[in-house]
Design a protein around this motif. Structure first.
Motif, PDB file in Angstrom:
ATOM      1  N   ASN A 262      29.593  90.377  13.226  1.00  0.00           N
ATOM      2  CA  ASN A 262      30.619  89.680  12.436  1.00  0.00           C
ATOM      3  C   ASN A 262      30.258  89.639  10.953  1.00  0.00           C
ATOM      4  N   ILE A 263      28.953  89.445  10.662  1.00  0.00           N
ATOM      5  CA  ILE A 263      28.521  89.465   9.264  1.00  0.00           C
ATOM      6  C   ILE A 263      28.794  90.848   8.668  1.00  0.00           C
ATOM      7  N   GLY A 264      28.463  91.879   9.450  1.00  0.00           N
ATOM      8  CA  GLY A 264      28.718  93.242   8.985  1.00  0.00           C
ATOM      9  C   GLY A 264      30.190  93.469   8.694  1.00  0.00           C
ATOM     10  N   LYS A 265      31.067  92.929   9.570  1.00  0.00           N
ATOM     11  CA  LYS A 265      32.512  93.079   9.351  1.00  0.00           C
ATOM     12  C   LYS A 265      32.947  92.343   8.081  1.00  0.00           C
ATOM     13  N   THR A 266      32.362  91.135   7.863  1.00  0.00           N
ATOM     14  CA  THR A 266      32.715  90.364   6.663  1.00  0.00           C
ATOM     15  C   THR A 266      32.379  91.151   5.402  1.00  0.00           C
TER      16      THR A 266
ATOM     17  N   HIS B 117      24.403  87.859  -1.059  1.00  0.00           N
ATOM     18  CA  HIS B 117      25.134  86.587  -1.046  1.00  0.00           C
ATOM     19  C   HIS B 117      25.891  86.405   0.266  1.00  0.00           C
ATOM     20  N   TYR B 118      26.707  87.413   0.625  1.00  0.00           N
ATOM     21  CA  TYR B 118      27.517  87.290   1.837  1.00  0.00           C
ATOM     22  C   TYR B 118      26.644  87.116   3.075  1.00  0.00           C
ATOM     23  N   VAL B 119      25.581  87.909   3.173  1.00  0.00           N
ATOM     24  CA  VAL B 119      24.721  87.852   4.370  1.00  0.00           C
ATOM     25  C   VAL B 119      24.014  86.504   4.455  1.00  0.00           C
ATOM     26  N   GLN B 120      23.398  86.059   3.350  1.00  0.00           N
ATOM     27  CA  GLN B 120      22.681  84.784   3.375  1.00  0.00           C
ATOM     28  C   GLN B 120      23.630  83.621   3.627  1.00  0.00           C
ATOM     29  N   GLU B 121      24.803  83.666   3.031  1.00  0.00           N
ATOM     30  CA  GLU B 121      25.794  82.609   3.230  1.00  0.00           C
ATOM     31  C   GLU B 121      26.192  82.526   4.698  1.00  0.00           C
ATOM     32  N   GLN B 122      26.377  83.696   5.329  1.00  0.00           N
ATOM     33  CA  GLN B 122      26.790  83.728   6.732  1.00  0.00           C
ATOM     34  C   GLN B 122      25.673  83.269   7.674  1.00  0.00           C
ATOM     35  N   ILE B 123      24.463  83.782   7.480  1.00  0.00           N
ATOM     36  CA  ILE B 123      23.389  83.432   8.414  1.00  0.00           C
ATOM     37  C   ILE B 123      23.021  81.960   8.294  1.00  0.00           C
ATOM     38  N   LYS B 124      23.228  81.403   7.103  1.00  0.00           N
ATOM     39  CA  LYS B 124      22.965  79.972   6.936  1.00  0.00           C
ATOM     40  C   LYS B 124      24.061  79.159   7.612  1.00  0.00           C
ATOM     41  N   GLY B 125      25.319  79.560   7.391  1.00  0.00           N
ATOM     42  CA  GLY B 125      26.436  78.819   7.974  1.00  0.00           C
ATOM     43  C   GLY B 125      26.478  78.906   9.483  1.00  0.00           C
TER      44      GLY B 125
ATOM     45  N   LYS C  98      17.845  79.825  13.064  1.00  0.00           N
ATOM     46  CA  LYS C  98      17.481  78.846  14.086  1.00  0.00           C
ATOM     47  C   LYS C  98      17.659  79.452  15.472  1.00  0.00           C
ATOM     48  N   LYS C  99      18.768  80.146  15.673  1.00  0.00           N
ATOM     49  CA  LYS C  99      19.031  80.772  16.973  1.00  0.00           C
ATOM     50  C   LYS C  99      18.008  81.856  17.273  1.00  0.00           C
TER      51      LYS C  99
END
Length: 772
Positions: free
Chosen positions: A159-163, A430-438, A443-444
């Protein structure tokens, strides 16, 4: 369970044709196909996937299998999470030597009570008791759970890749790296320890907007402008000169009338130049101008006054040169988008400050103009020079900023690819870090890795228990018990007890006896099939293994030459394999297919959406097509035609489906076999006396001279194309004619059936059309 075969290439006649043309597999799967269509090749694929056997000719195979939501390719076979057992010709050849011995079956001798108790305890621990799960199953379930968690983690990456991909599709359609952005690239970025992602990579809204502008793929021209800052020393000099001129007093013979009237003075001054040496009379009044009057006027406008006028003009010109004259461009479109706001702000401020600056200069110019009109009086300069100095400083700061903006613009043009790529990477981070944090990705992952670590430790302990269990099993093994159980099943299968297996301790295998006499070489095909199939099912359950945890694949468990064992094979398969975790049955025999279909037709599962029951089985058929001049196999859904009561219905349906097709020679070979089955089946029923003779059947069906051409045409087509033999010269000539008339011949056969039995024909056509 195996969900689907998504890709299969370079495996026999499965060549560069994706087999995913059917619904996903279910718990029970029935596959129909004629001999040579590709069924056995499919069973060999399952053996390869399960690690049962990797044939030498599988080196170039490319396959993709989906199993419980996880996709595996040929490099990941065998699939460790599944136990896949395949009965096919390879299994028989690898385990049974019909002229020698059969490999042993591992059962247990219960004489040693203490060891047996320990063994049974380990068996219960490892494999469970009754319906309870053993430790192996528990570990496997934990693996499945972790695989599901990993699927979730991989889905986050996807999903991050798609974003990222979707955002870059808007930004730049020419950058293939980001247009093909996927979870692999996301994972590489996250796991880059040399440049790890942090919260500092997350941009503010304004920073992101700026970065997106900077990353646009439009390269602009360099801006060449010669911009010079205002020299404060010039201002100091001009102010001092202005003060000097204002304080200057011209000494001359003054005409009071002209001194008091500036307009008149200017008019007279101009008139002197127009009259002196040119006219003796006044151009205004017509009177003669005396020389004394000219002398008085020239004395009034002395050389000192002229010098003062010249100095004033030069100084005014100097003041004009240091004014602001639109050094900063108002058009921001020539700059890169990210500089537009700065340019607009700089231009706006420059307008304001330059007006103040220019207005201040105008005040000094105005003082000079007043002085020019009053050359005989001293003037005082009451202007505050600090004002113009301050304005000059503001102007210079803005010009410096403007030069800096131009410099940054030109620098980007000179290094366009490098700088835009750097900004793209900034946006990507930015996009990747924003997504993995959100999405709490880290944690997972940490929780998943912790569970994996614990699982590995538990697996290590489990291996120790399995090793202890296997050592006990080796000591307790009693092959005699295996033979006894096998012989009991074989007797029930065959219906007689003359065939027996006996364990040979020297060869560590079983020898086959008939009436207690070794005679393996004279076994019938049916007896061989029975022995091989019972051996396979017994091997599934050896060493305490449960069929409930196995995926079982059975390729034609009946003999092509001994059909009287068909019901025994069906009954044995159903009783022994019904509880398999997943079952695949492949067959070419339509009667056997119908029996298994009746069994599978009663297998349903709960529909989680409706709460009702839905079938837990699927039907498939292996079909052949000619692609690029080569025969290829394709796995298709079975369709309603496979649920007919007899093979005849399926054959009729197949011929009917080709009636409007122009066939190639290779397709005609396939069609010829099907047509022969149809013609012989139908005509043998209508004309039982001619049953063994094809030409006699056709003569009875199409009597008389009027039918000679049609009869001969059908006979030739069926006879040439239904035999795997070399066609002679004369038949080849006929074959060329038949190739172009194959469509007509198929219709001839259908028309023959229609004339002989209209009711039967109409009923069959109605079935076929409903299938279409």
């Amino acid at each position: 369970m195996i969900t689907s075969i998504d890709k299969l290439e370079n495996l026999g006649i499965y060549n560069k044709i994706p087999p995913k043309r059917c619904q996903d597999f279910k718990r029970y799967n029935l596959i129909y196909g004629w001999n040579g269509s590709g069924k056995s090749t499919l069973s060999r694929l399952f053996a390869f996937v399960g690690g049962q056997k990797t044939p030498d000719d599988f080196s170039d195979v490319k396959a993709t299998i989906t199993c419980d939501g996880v996709t595996y390719n040929q490099q990941q076979f065998p699939i460790a999470s599944e136990k896949i057992l395949v009965f096919n010709e390879d299994f028989v050849n690898d385990n049974i030597n019909w002229n020698g011995t059969i490999k042993s079956i591992l059962l247990l001798d219960e004489k040693n009570i203490e060891d047996v108790k320990k063994y049974n305890g380990l068996k219960e621990f490892l494999y469970g008791k009754d319906d309870g799960d053993g430790e192996i199953q528990k570990i496997n379930k934990r693996k499945e759970q972790l695989e599901a968690e990993n699927v979730g983690i991989q889905k986050i990456l996807t999903n991050i890749g798609k974003t990222v991909k979707n955002n870059y599709q808007i930004l730049d359609t020419s950058d293939t790296y980001y247009l093909n952005y996927d979870k692999r690239k996301v994972s590489n970025l996250i796991n880059n320890k040399d440049n790890p992602l942090t919260d500092a990579d997350i941009l503010t809204k304004s920073q992101l907007e700026l970065a997106i502008k900077q990353a646009k793929p439009i390269k602009k021209n360099k801006i060449i402008l010669n911009i010079e800052l205002k020299n404060k020393n010039d201002l100091v000099d001009f102010i001092q000169k202005t003060k000097d001129i204002l304080s200057r007093q011209v000494i001359a013979k003054v005409i009071e009338e002209l001194k008091e009237d500036q307009q008149l003075s200017d008019w007279v001054k101009l008139g002197i130049a127009l009259h002196k040496g040119k006219r003796e009379k006044c151009a205004f009044c017509g009177n003669t101008i005396s020389k004394y009057r000219i002398e008085d006027l020239e004395n009034h406008f002395s050389e000192a006054v002229k010098k003062l006028d010249t100095d004033i003009d030069e100084l005014i010109h100097s003041w004009e040169t240091v004014k602001c004259v639109n050094e900063i461009a108002e058009d921001s479109s020539i700059f890169y988008d990210e500089l537009g706001i700065e340019i607009s702000e700089c231009s706006s401020l420059y307008k304001k400050e330059s007006k103040k600056y220019n207005d201040e200069i105008e005040q000094y110019i105005e003082l000079l103009k007043i002085k020019r009109n009053n050359p005989f009086e001293v003037q005082e300069c009451k202007l505050d020079c600090n004002e113009i100095y301050n304005y000059c400083n503001e102007i210079n700061q803005l010009l410096s900023k403007y030069k800096d903006i131009i410099s940054r613009h030109n620098k980007k043009t000179d290094n366009f690819e490098e700088l835009t790529q750097k900004v793209k990477q900034q946006i990507e981070r930015h996009y990747v870090q924003e997504q993995i944090k959100g999405l709490s990705y880290r944690k997972k992952v940490d929780e998943y890795n912790s569970k994996i670590h614990i699982l590995k430790n538990d697996e290590d302990e489990l291996k120790k228990k399995e090793l202890e269990y296997n050592e006990l099993e080796s000591r307790l093994s009693n092959e005699t018990l295996g033979a006894e159980e096998f012989n009991q099943k074989l007797e029930r299968f065959l219906g007689y007890d003359e065939i027996k297996l006996k364990f040979d301790p020297n060869t560590k295998g079983y020898k086959i006896y008939r009436n207690f006499k070794e005679e393996a070489e004279h076994l019938s095909e049916g007896e061989k099939t029975a022995i091989a199939f019972i051996y396979f099912v017994t091997k599934i359950k050896e060493a305490g293994r449960k069929i409930e945890g196995c995926i079982v694949v059975i390729d034609d468990p009946i003999s092509s030459f001994d059909s009287n064992k068909l019901f025994s094979s069906y009954a044995y398969t159903k009783s022994e394999c019904d509880k398999a975790k997943q079952l695949f049955v492949l067959t070419h025999n339509y009667n056997y297919f119908s029996l298994v279909l009746g069994w599978f037709n009663k297998r349903h599962k709960k529909d989680l959406e409706t709460g009702g029951k839905i079938p837990d089985y699927s039907l498939y058929r292996v079909e052949n097509r000619i692609v690029d001049g080569k025969r290829v196999a394709i796995l298709n859904d079975g369709g309603e035609s496979l649920k007919q009561a007899t093979e005849y219905d399926y054959v009729f349906y197949t011929v009917y489906s080709m009636k409007d097709e122009v066939l190639s020679k290779k397709e005609s070979i396939f069609c010829g076999n099907v047509c022969r089955k149809l013609v012989e089946s139908f005509l043998s029923f209508k004309f039982p006396k001619q049953r063994a003779d094809l030409m006699a059947l056709l003569t009875a069906a199409l009597p008389g001279k009027d039918n000679d051409i049609v009869r001969e045409r059908i006979y030739k087509f069926i006879n040439i194309y239904s035999h795997d033999k070399k066609i002679n010269v004369f038949e080849e000539l006929d074959a060329e004619i038949l190739d172009s008339n194959s469509q007509q011949i198929i219709n001839d056969i259908l028309e023959m059936i229609k004339k002989l039995d209209l009711n039967h024909y109409n009923a069959m056509i109605e079935k076929c059309q409903s299938e279409f």
